[in-house]
Enzyme design. Structure first.
Site, short mmCIF file in Angstrom:
data_model
loop_
_atom_site.label_atom_id
_atom_site.label_comp_id
_atom_site.label_asym_id
_atom_site.label_seq_id
_atom_site.Cartn_x
_atom_site.Cartn_y
_atom_site.Cartn_z
N SER A 24 -2.00 8.13 13.89
CA SER A 24 -1.53 8.02 15.28
C SER A 24 -2.70 8.16 16.24
O SER A 24 -3.76 8.64 15.88
CB SER A 24 -0.52 9.13 15.56
OG SER A 24 -1.19 10.36 15.69
N ASN A 25 -2.49 7.71 17.47
CA ASN A 25 -3.58 7.79 18.44
C ASN A 25 -4.00 9.24 18.70
O ASN A 25 -5.16 9.49 19.03
CB ASN A 25 -3.19 7.07 19.73
CG ASN A 25 -3.21 5.56 19.55
OD1 ASN A 25 -3.27 5.07 18.41
ND2 ASN A 25 -3.19 4.83 20.63
N GLU A 26 -3.06 10.15 18.53
CA GLU A 26 -3.43 11.56 18.66
C GLU A 26 -4.42 11.96 17.56
O GLU A 26 -5.38 12.68 17.81
CB GLU A 26 -2.18 12.45 18.61
CG GLU A 26 -1.29 12.36 19.86
CD GLU A 26 -0.41 11.12 19.91
OE1 GLU A 26 -0.29 10.41 18.88
OE2 GLU A 26 0.18 10.85 20.98
N GLU B 34 -9.74 -0.48 8.34
CA GLU B 34 -8.48 -0.79 8.99
C GLU B 34 -8.58 -0.66 10.51
O GLU B 34 -8.02 -1.45 11.26
CB GLU B 34 -7.43 0.19 8.44
CG GLU B 34 -6.01 -0.17 8.68
CD GLU B 34 -5.10 0.89 8.03
OE1 GLU B 34 -4.04 0.49 7.56
OE2 GLU B 34 -5.44 2.09 8.00
N GLN C 83 0.84 -1.21 0.00
CA GLN C 83 0.00 0.00 0.00
C GLN C 83 0.87 1.25 0.00
O GLN C 83 1.60 1.49 0.96
CB GLN C 83 -0.86 -0.03 1.27
CG GLN C 83 -1.73 1.20 1.46
CD GLN C 83 -2.38 1.22 2.83
OE1 GLN C 83 -1.74 0.90 3.82
NE2 GLN C 83 -3.64 1.59 2.89
N GLY C 84 0.80 2.03 -1.07
CA GLY C 84 1.60 3.25 -1.14
C GLY C 84 0.82 4.46 -0.65
O GLY C 84 0.20 5.15 -1.44
N SER D 41 1.63 6.47 2.97
CA SER D 41 2.45 7.45 3.69
C SER D 41 3.63 7.93 2.86
O SER D 41 4.16 7.20 2.03
CB SER D 41 3.00 6.83 4.98
OG SER D 41 1.95 6.58 5.86
#
Lengths: 396, 370, 396, 370
Positions: C381-383, C245, C126-127, C129
């Site tokens: 991220s969790n943030e 996801e 998967q491209g 990030s």
């Protein structure tokens, strides 16, 4: 670098301990241990007793009536007072306005106020927070308009601790609505709580107790000579106090005493409750608290002895100390089991048929735990402190 | 497996949500809290009219025969509205025990009609939530039974007109029924931290009616069900506290901005929500375990639920106060009342320590049996 | 409301368990337990075995080659696979591009790619990030410029998991630099990793392992027929994947298996280490993990069965699951004591003189713990997730 | 009590900070980590020139006779610069034990000159950090001693040319010295998670020289001092990780803003700083306890320090990775190396569990003695 307590320090501790023996009246000691808000009578009496020994303002410089002790000696003295179950003397005169006066006040003001602070004959309160400015002192809206020789104060303060005990208030007011607070818009006034136009409304907190108040000012006339320093210096005064406060608020001596009581309590509860209490888990929590309190104490020692003066360090102490105080009382309430659900009435404490038939350490715990939720909010919430650290230490 | 509400459940939910007025009931809740009983007798009469007081009485005994999930829907609403009525104790726990004991149809009818308030008294000075630690003793006297001993912190006890009491009868634990005005019974009534009214009971040879002997497992099930109802109440309370907080952040100004512009505060609300939804899942899991399976599996699941509820409640409602700042500390603000109710729930029928220990003993801790 | 597993569900579980018996080759099972990144050979073989039973895409609709099972049955199936120490099949074909293709792809694309995904003959990556856009997909800079029948791709991707295993990539690219990404600036292209102009650079992570890569595109020509859906739909495709996801990433079946292994490990370590391990404390931590995992499992069940589709719920699952995975491996490393300091080399695992002479469960733990620091960073991220919750659920 | 550095200490600090190049040494640190020894022999020679290797050797034995605080200053610098040299193990722990044992002045001179590397081997397969759990046995043979048994994960063991080994001699624990090429000694060298080189030792009647018998308390003190040096290293590492993180937040862009505009991230840095400063205070407290008082008080204080260091390290360096996002996970970035070093420190001479238990036993847990 010398990391040890010197023999002289140990001798000093011994001397203070001996001198304090029997000095705290037993019923006052019991009330202190129980953790409700101290009564005015207890605060007054203890202030007088301290003053009789020249200790009322142990942390002040000698020339203003203090002890002239080293910071470490003051720390030891306060630790021994807490260990003797003395109440922490009323904060506003001895910790706040006193140092303000001898730092910024005129000689006349010093002569007028400091003696009665030392004897405890005058109690003070602090008019800082307002309904619209809890942690944000820059948004103070209470105004003081110059009218000849007086200021006319209008507005409102909130969360004013011990206003119902206090004889006088020192009060942050806007003297210039056109200047930003940080640039000379604020000033500090001092006046009697009996001044016409002042109304004090009790604010009952979630613990059911009365320690804070809401204050209304309606055309309250304050003589201009009651201005501290010069007009427009209020922001500097407030910053001076907040920096002091964050370290005193660490309350290490009291926390050490509370932790010792917690250990006793756990042992007694385990003995009396026949195995229901998971003493291993309690011990683990106590041990972690002990470690965290050790860290806090040494951080305070570093600051009072080394004196970095770094506001980020002071903010860090406030965060750690407030969370520690909360965790300690949470554990205390957990230890006492179902009795932690009972709302004991302070007025009933002398009865011998209290609900749940509790051991003597139980009654004040639940209320104290609830009240201490405020520690992470007052004196600049912990979120504010983190902002200070990020900005001051890292430029973030 | 199906998580959607049945039509009846949806109606029940709708009805209780309308009753608590979509959380605008704080003034009412406060007024009731200062009344002598700590709750509203008028509300109680309304509950009877709505049929809620007979919801959990079996059909054979004149009730509706609802399931614990149904009562949980009501309790979640009560939690949201800070409703202090003794619903769980009288209409579910006491009614359930009386129904299982049999021979108490008149009293059940009184409960259903809102005319009787019955409280369960199990806790003792040294029991620390252990239902099997019973020092109160029953003995035969004059062809009946009398009780000797004491109970403390009886939930909803101050307004109860009857008590179901656990007592030791020879070697087993039995349940007894007696009226609040029974001779030899002394009652000390008082407030708990959440403003509700509990009581201590002292029995000096107080005559009582035997409801059930060898009642340990029945009692344990009843108290587990009561815990789950408190869990449901807690979920409702947490949700209300979070919503109050989110609303507050949108209106309150500090440092020239609304608080909702401060990311640490909005992320805190997100964490509160995550804990709430996790607690809700654990409530459902507890209800599932109460509906079938072994007594051990039920007890372990209920304790797991309560551990989660207690941890979530402390965080969610504690942070609700924190995000309100000073005003959250004032008794006149609703948010502190949710905190106090959650802390009271966290020490009723069991606390974090008790539930952790019981869960551990019944699961991983039991290595000898593994 | 029906909160119980039905007898039919229990029967299904029994049937799957029986069918899986002996299906996972023992050495593959051992490697899965040890927790290093799965090898390509294991992933391929297990994909093929699953496909032989019609289970490769158990979670897909039947018409596209899935099982047609209920969501609860799929959950039970995955739980039993994890309990049998099967590796989690390669994510990118079966979980990501497969559903993308049958939802958005042309019939030709579906025919071309889906069969080889099911058999495991084609692996995907998967491209998404890029170096300058970790959690911020809107800032994708890799461009695809239309040139007749082809797109010419230039740019760079980072954190591309299994790119070194993959035969093909699906890749988020900017097809219109003037449109905001959310408004049609992004598209999804699919192409072989062997296309000229693609360079794959391994990125070694802090665990010392190689699972992610950096990819460079230099004038990579991709036929326009390899565009998924229409040009400009890339943002919708990305959102579709991210929502899927967050729930799959909860990895409840694997976590349940890991927790069971943790319990065994604690018992063995305690038995072999003669009292040094504080088993009471370990048991407390396991019990809390068990409770938290129960909560996660029921939250996932609520979502897969009830299907709120609420993005705030999905974000919450991602937060809880990622933190739980970290805590579980932290405990695992703590349990094994000083051996948790050793960096075991995956290549040495078949030797019988490993450093520290460890029990068989030790070698992969430390590396896995280190790698799992990524769980709170990747997939948003969790943030980021907390921001989504605050915004979506509360309008904050 | 005085927390300020003496002139000598200030010079030492200045000197080590110059050596680590104000944390610009990551490329060098990485290059050393991939070398065979895991550290730089050139650096080691430089340490000898600077006098650092004789700092902790008593004056009477030809050294400088520094105090533990002095070595801690160096270690904090090494922590900052990810310096992997075996300073604590050779120049402090081994040198200290050899000095106390006496009769090893030649070897001390070699250490001071940078010509000898000596590692202490205490950990065994079943000892779990308990220094008194020793299965390795010594016995008399041919007028000397031979060792039988095994040690694991010897810190800095892979490059050591000599080992000090704890072994059981009749009923007490004694310390022995033997060379890496001693007959009957088999060494298995390997990397640890922080990229350093440890080893396992297997003794098959390996001849060794008796350094000290009845050495339990001496060994315990030496290992406590070693722990404090690792704590100092950890403090330096945490500080560097925080500074890297703060710098990163100021430069990295996401969602069109620099990360420093995201309040949750900057407040996380604040929490990291609070934990660092608390850890620093506990380091000082531990050093104070190592300087005087009873063995029990020292052990309790050192364990309290290590509990704090381990907890702080996991949070500070874990969050340093978190705030770096993906790049923090890459081996080519410095921040993950601080995390790994902190985790390695957290399982050298004792882990969180060990130090908690020891602290508890020596303080609150000891109710029988209270």
């Amino acid at each position: 670098m010398d990391l040890s307590f010197s023999p002289a320090d140990e001798a000093f501790r011994h001397e203070i301990r001996e001198a304090l023996r029997g000095l705290v009246p037993p019923d006052m000691a019991r009330r202190t241990r129980q953790g409700f808000h101290p009564t005015k009578a207890d605060l007054k009496l203890w202030n007088r007793i301290l003053n009789d020994h020249g200790w009322a303002a142990a942390h002040w410089p000698r020339e203003h009536g203090g002890s002239g002790w080293t910071p470490l000696q003051v720390h030891i003295f306060e630790e021994e007072c807490a260990a003797a179950d003395a109440p922490f003397p009323s904060y506003f005169g001895l910790r706040l306005v006193g140092p303000l006066l001898y730092t910024f006040g005129s000689e006349a003001q010093q002569c007028r106020y400091i003696p009665d602070i030392l004897t405890g004959d005058t109690f003070w309160c602090q008019g800082f927070s307002e309904p619209s400015s809890g942690s944000d002192l820059a948004s103070v809206r209470t105004t003081a308009v110059r009218d000849g020789d007086t200021y006319v104060v209008n507005g409102q303060k909130l969360w004013t601790t011990e206003a119902h005990y206090a004889d006088r208030m020192f009060c942050l007011v806007r003297t210039d609505p056109d200047l930003p607070p940080q640039k000379g818009g604020l000033s500090m006034l001092m006046f009697p709580m009996t001044t016409p136009g002042i109304t004090v409304r009790p604010v009952i907190t979630i613990d059911g107790g009365h320690s804070v108040n809401e204050i209304f000012f309606e055309n309250v006339r304050v003589p201009a000579e009651e201005l501290l320093g010069a007009e427009g210096q209020g922001w500097d005064h407030a910053k001076f106090l907040l920096a002091n406060e964050r370290i005193t608020n660490a309350h290490v001596p009291r926390a050490k005493r509370d932790l010792a009581l917690l250990k006793e309590m756990a042992a007694r509860e385990a003995a009396e409750q026949g195995g229901g209490l998971d003493l291993d888990e309690v011990d683990r929590r106590i041990a972690q608290l002990q470690i965290d309190l050790d860290g806090l104490e040494w951080s305070v020692l570093r600051e009072v002895i080394g004196g970095s003066g770094n506001p980020a360090i002071a903010s860090g102490l406030k965060i750690i100390a407030s969370e520690l105080q909360q965790r300690m009382t949470e554990l205390a309430v957990d230890i006492v089991g179902v009795r932690g659900r009972i709302a004991y009435d302070e007025a009933d404490l002398d009865r011998n048929d209290l609900p749940g038939n509790p051991p003597d350490y139980v009654p004040g715990l639940a209320a104290r735990q609830l009240f201490l939720r405020a520690t992470t909010i007052y004196a600049g919430s912990n979120e504010i402190q983190r902002g200070i650290i990020a900005k001051q230490q890292f430029g973030l | 497996m199906d998580f959607s509400l049945s039509d009846e459940q949806a109606m029940l939910k709708d009805s209780v949500m309308r009753f608590v007025g979509d959380r605008h009931g704080f003034d009412k809740a406060r007024a009731h809290a200062t009344a002598a009983d700590g709750f509203s007798r008028d509300d109680w009469a309304r509950f009877a009219e709505l049929g809620w007081l007979m919801l959990m009485i079996p059909e054979a005994q004149g009730g509706i025969g609802g399931r614990l999930e149904d009562a949980a829907i009501l309790m979640e609403g009560f939690g949201r509205g800070l409703v202090a009525a003794p619903y769980a104790s009288t209409a579910v726990v006491a009614a359930g025990l009386l129904a299982r004991a049999g021979g108490a149809d008149d009293l059940l009818a009184d409960i259903a009609g809102g005319e009787a308030l019955v409280a369960l008294a199990t806790e003792e000075a040294r029991s620390r939530y252990d239902l099997l630690h019973v020092e109160t003793e029953a003995r035969v006297a004059d062809g009946g039974f009398v009780l000797r001993g004491a109970k403390i912190v009886v939930p909803d006890g101050a307004s109860a007109d009857r008590f179901i009491v656990s007592a030791r009868l020879s070697k087993t634990i039995a349940l007894f029924l007696l009226a609040a005005d029974a001779p030899g019974l002394e009652i000390r009534r008082y407030r708990t931290i959440d403003g509700r009214r509990a009581c201590d009971l002292a029995f000096a040879d107080a005559p009582a009616r035997l409801l059930m002997h060898d009642a340990a497992e029945t009692l344990s099930r009843a108290v587990d069900e009561a815990s789950l109802l408190l869990a449901a109440e807690a979920v409702g309370g947490m949700q209300a506290a979070i919503e109050l907080t989110a609303d507050y952040l949108k209106t309150r100004q500090q440092f020239g901005r609304t608080l909702s512009k401060f990311q640490v505060l909005t992320h805190r609300v997100a964490d509160m929500f995550v804990k709430l939804e996790n607690a809700r899942s654990m409530l459902l899991r507890g209800l599932a375990a109460a509906g079938g399976g072994s007594a051990e599996a039920r007890a372990a699941a209920v304790s797991a639920t309560m551990v989660t509820i207690i941890q979530a409640g402390e965080f969610v409602c504690g942070q609700a106060i924190q995000l309100h700042g000073g005003i959250g500390m004032a008794d006149e603000n609703a948010v502190g009342h949710y905190y106090k109710r959650l802390r009271a729930i966290a020490r009723t029928y069991g606390d974090l320590d008790f539930h952790r220990q019981r869960h551990l003993r019944l699961t991983v801790g039991d290595r000898s049996a593994a």
